[in-house]
Write an enzyme that holds these catalytic residues in place. Structure first.
Site, mmCIF file in Angstrom:
data_model
loop_
_atom_site.group_PDB
_atom_site.id
_atom_site.type_symbol
_atom_site.label_atom_id
_atom_site.label_comp_id
_atom_site.label_asym_id
_atom_site.label_seq_id
_atom_site.Cartn_x
_atom_site.Cartn_y
_atom_site.Cartn_z
ATOM 1 N N HIS A 1 34.212 57.227 40.896
ATOM 2 C CA HIS A 1 34.271 55.668 40.953
ATOM 3 C C HIS A 1 33.714 55.384 42.818
ATOM 4 C CE1 HIS A 1 33.892 51.450 41.519
ATOM 5 N NE2 HIS A 1 34.770 51.475 42.847
ATOM 6 N N ASN B 1 32.117 43.916 47.010
ATOM 7 C CA ASN B 1 31.127 44.688 45.438
ATOM 8 C C ASN B 1 29.918 45.225 46.834
ATOM 9 O OD1 ASN B 1 33.121 44.287 43.415
ATOM 10 N ND2 ASN B 1 32.314 41.900 43.323
ATOM 11 N N LYS C 1 40.864 44.835 53.550
ATOM 12 C CA LYS C 1 41.100 43.659 52.240
ATOM 13 C C LYS C 1 41.779 42.829 52.632
ATOM 14 C CE LYS C 1 40.639 44.554 47.733
ATOM 15 N NZ LYS C 1 40.364 45.939 46.188
ATOM 16 N N ARG D 1 53.026 36.634 29.754
ATOM 17 C CA ARG D 1 52.544 36.098 30.637
ATOM 18 C C ARG D 1 52.386 36.059 31.921
ATOM 19 N NH1 ARG D 1 53.311 32.029 26.699
ATOM 20 N NH2 ARG D 1 51.686 31.284 25.516
ATOM 21 N N LYS E 1 43.024 42.382 41.471
ATOM 22 C CA LYS E 1 41.863 42.748 40.175
ATOM 23 C C LYS E 1 42.560 43.523 39.354
ATOM 24 C CE LYS E 1 37.966 41.873 41.614
ATOM 25 N NZ LYS E 1 36.260 42.340 42.344
ATOM 26 N N HIS F 1 28.005 47.903 44.768
ATOM 27 C CA HIS F 1 28.889 47.877 43.628
ATOM 28 C C HIS F 1 28.287 47.866 42.418
ATOM 29 C CE1 HIS F 1 32.344 48.800 45.932
ATOM 30 N NE2 HIS F 1 33.323 49.311 44.523
ATOM 31 N N HIS G 1 28.299 50.041 39.684
ATOM 32 C CA HIS G 1 28.802 49.991 38.198
ATOM 33 C C HIS G 1 27.574 50.193 36.848
ATOM 34 C CE1 HIS G 1 31.675 47.119 39.706
ATOM 35 N NE2 HIS G 1 32.248 48.440 39.760
ATOM 36 N N GLU H 1 34.958 54.232 49.795
ATOM 37 C CA GLU H 1 35.272 52.732 49.891
ATOM 38 C C GLU H 1 35.523 52.494 51.748
ATOM 39 O OE1 GLU H 1 35.108 50.391 47.960
ATOM 40 O OE2 GLU H 1 35.388 51.165 46.036
ATOM 41 N N ARG I 1 34.426 37.008 49.064
ATOM 42 C CA ARG I 1 35.338 38.317 48.199
ATOM 43 C C ARG I 1 34.339 39.161 47.192
ATOM 44 N NH1 ARG I 1 40.979 38.865 45.127
ATOM 45 N NH2 ARG I 1 40.377 41.578 44.275
ATOM 46 N N GLU J 1 37.095 34.835 44.372
ATOM 47 C CA GLU J 1 36.104 35.221 43.998
ATOM 48 C C GLU J 1 36.092 33.858 43.497
ATOM 49 O OE1 GLU J 1 34.903 38.580 41.390
ATOM 50 O OE2 GLU J 1 35.395 39.629 43.213
#
Length: 364
Positions: free
Chosen positions: A268, A248, A229, A123, A145, A251, A255, A187, A244, A239
């Protein structure tokens, strides 16, 4: 030189980003400060950079850590249930406890995979990010993330798990292949478009110095990217407010480019570069910006040999279907991050599918 510190203020989950150049000996002291009660560390490393893992392990061992190492095959395909299970098995066989530090040494793939293992084993285990690519230094190592890919889409399985600390040594970029270095710049450019027009202008003015990896220029763009950031993450860690989501930018397109092309066909950042141009053209079509802003992005991306359009052979219908699986989609409506001026973007849910389809049809 002394490291520069960028704080990420998240209450009890706050942490520090240290940015240095060639200060390998400082890593262990920084890690000890971040996780003072830890005495064991699992070092997860990309197979392409064993020398960086050697350096990290030596410093941790000298500071009293017991270490184990797991080497992960290079490439996006390693963000898989198989590699995640392998990390769980190593942690269980040790056995790890909740003070065991997971150290992610590599790019975004390693950070996402090792971070998700740290988020889920027992956990939650403490995580030290040691990014070795430009992309991971300015983006994926900061913000919490983590995750793995699914055949239906990138990063569909994951969790938010903030690191205990992030150690950035820009000297690691000396061994980074040119294509990966240039990919990371996408980025960096993104931050200028979404948050800081002056930063975008700096990138335009210093593109040659950045491309030749001038040490001062690299430290500056890494530090400013991390600062920007951190500001966003502090205000919308998970988010939940929509802020936030601006990170993206490009993106939603990127993606699906990665998925349709097959993970690894494009890096990427390459997909993000083409995705930003598509998103900017979509903003033009919606009357939000002039063509000049799109053209500035195209010119800057081209100076770094980054793609500015998807490949013509990629089928459009699967790409549109992939957009509906994007995490920003709500109630069956596509949502895009679109610029309204340089340094500012908005989350828009009023873009019809036909507009996105037209952008894809004409972009290539």
């Amino acid at each position: 030189m002394a490291s520069l510190r960028v704080p990420v203020n998240l209450g009890p989950r706050s942490y520090s980003i240290a940015i240095s150049s060639g200060d390998a000996d400082g890593l262990a002291a920084f890690a000890r400060q971040a996780v003072p009660k830890s005495n064991r560390a699992l070092v997860v490393v990309d197979a392409a950079i064993p020398q960086h893992a050697d350096l990290v392990e030596r410093n941790l061992q000298a500071a009293g850590w017991q270490t184990r190492r797991v080497t992960i095959p290079s490439g996006e395909a390693s963000k898989s249930t198989a590699e995640l299970s392998r990390l769980w098995d190593v942690l269980a066989d040790w056995p790890a406890d909740r003070k065991t530090l997971v150290v992610a040494v590599g790019g975004g793939v390693i950070g996402d995979l090792a971070g998700f293992a740290a988020a889920t084993y027992a956990r939650g285990l403490p995580l030290l990010m040691v990014p070795t690519t430009l992309l991971s230094m300015v983006d994926s190592s900061v913000g919490g993330k983590t995750g793995i890919n699914h055949p239906s889409g990138k990063n569909l399985i994951g969790a938010f798990h903030q690191p205990a600390a992030v150690w950035i040594d820009t000297a690691f970029l000396d061994t980074l292949p040119e294509r990966e270095f240039l990919s990371g710049l996408a980025e960096v450019i993104k931050y200028g478009v979404i948050l800081d027009a002056d930063f975008f202008a700096y990138l335009e003015a210093h593109a040659d110095a950045i491309r030749r990896r001038d040490a001062d220029a690299i430290r500056r763009i890494v530090a400013r990217s991390c600062e920007l950031k951190a500001v966003v993450v502090e205000q919308d860690e998970r988010e939940e407010t929509g802020l936030r989501a601006i990170l993206n930018y490009g993106h939603t397109f990127a993606h699906v480019f990665e998925t349709i092309g097959g993970y690894g066909a494009w890096l990427h950042g390459e997909a993000v570069a083409a995705g930003m141009v598509c998103a900017s053209r979509l903003a033009e079509k919606q009357g939000l910006i002039s063509a000049e802003l799109t053209e500035r992005q195209r010119r800057l991306l081209a100076r770094f040999d980054l793609p500015i359009a998807p490949k013509s052979e990629w089928p459009i219908d699967p790409m549109i279907a992939g957009m509906y699986r994007d995490k920003k989609t709500e109630l069956g409506r596509l949502r895009f991050i679109l610029p309204t001026k340089l340094g500012h973007v908005e989350l828009r849910d009023d873009v019809p599918e036909t507009a996105a389809r037209e952008i894809l049809q004409t972009a290539s």
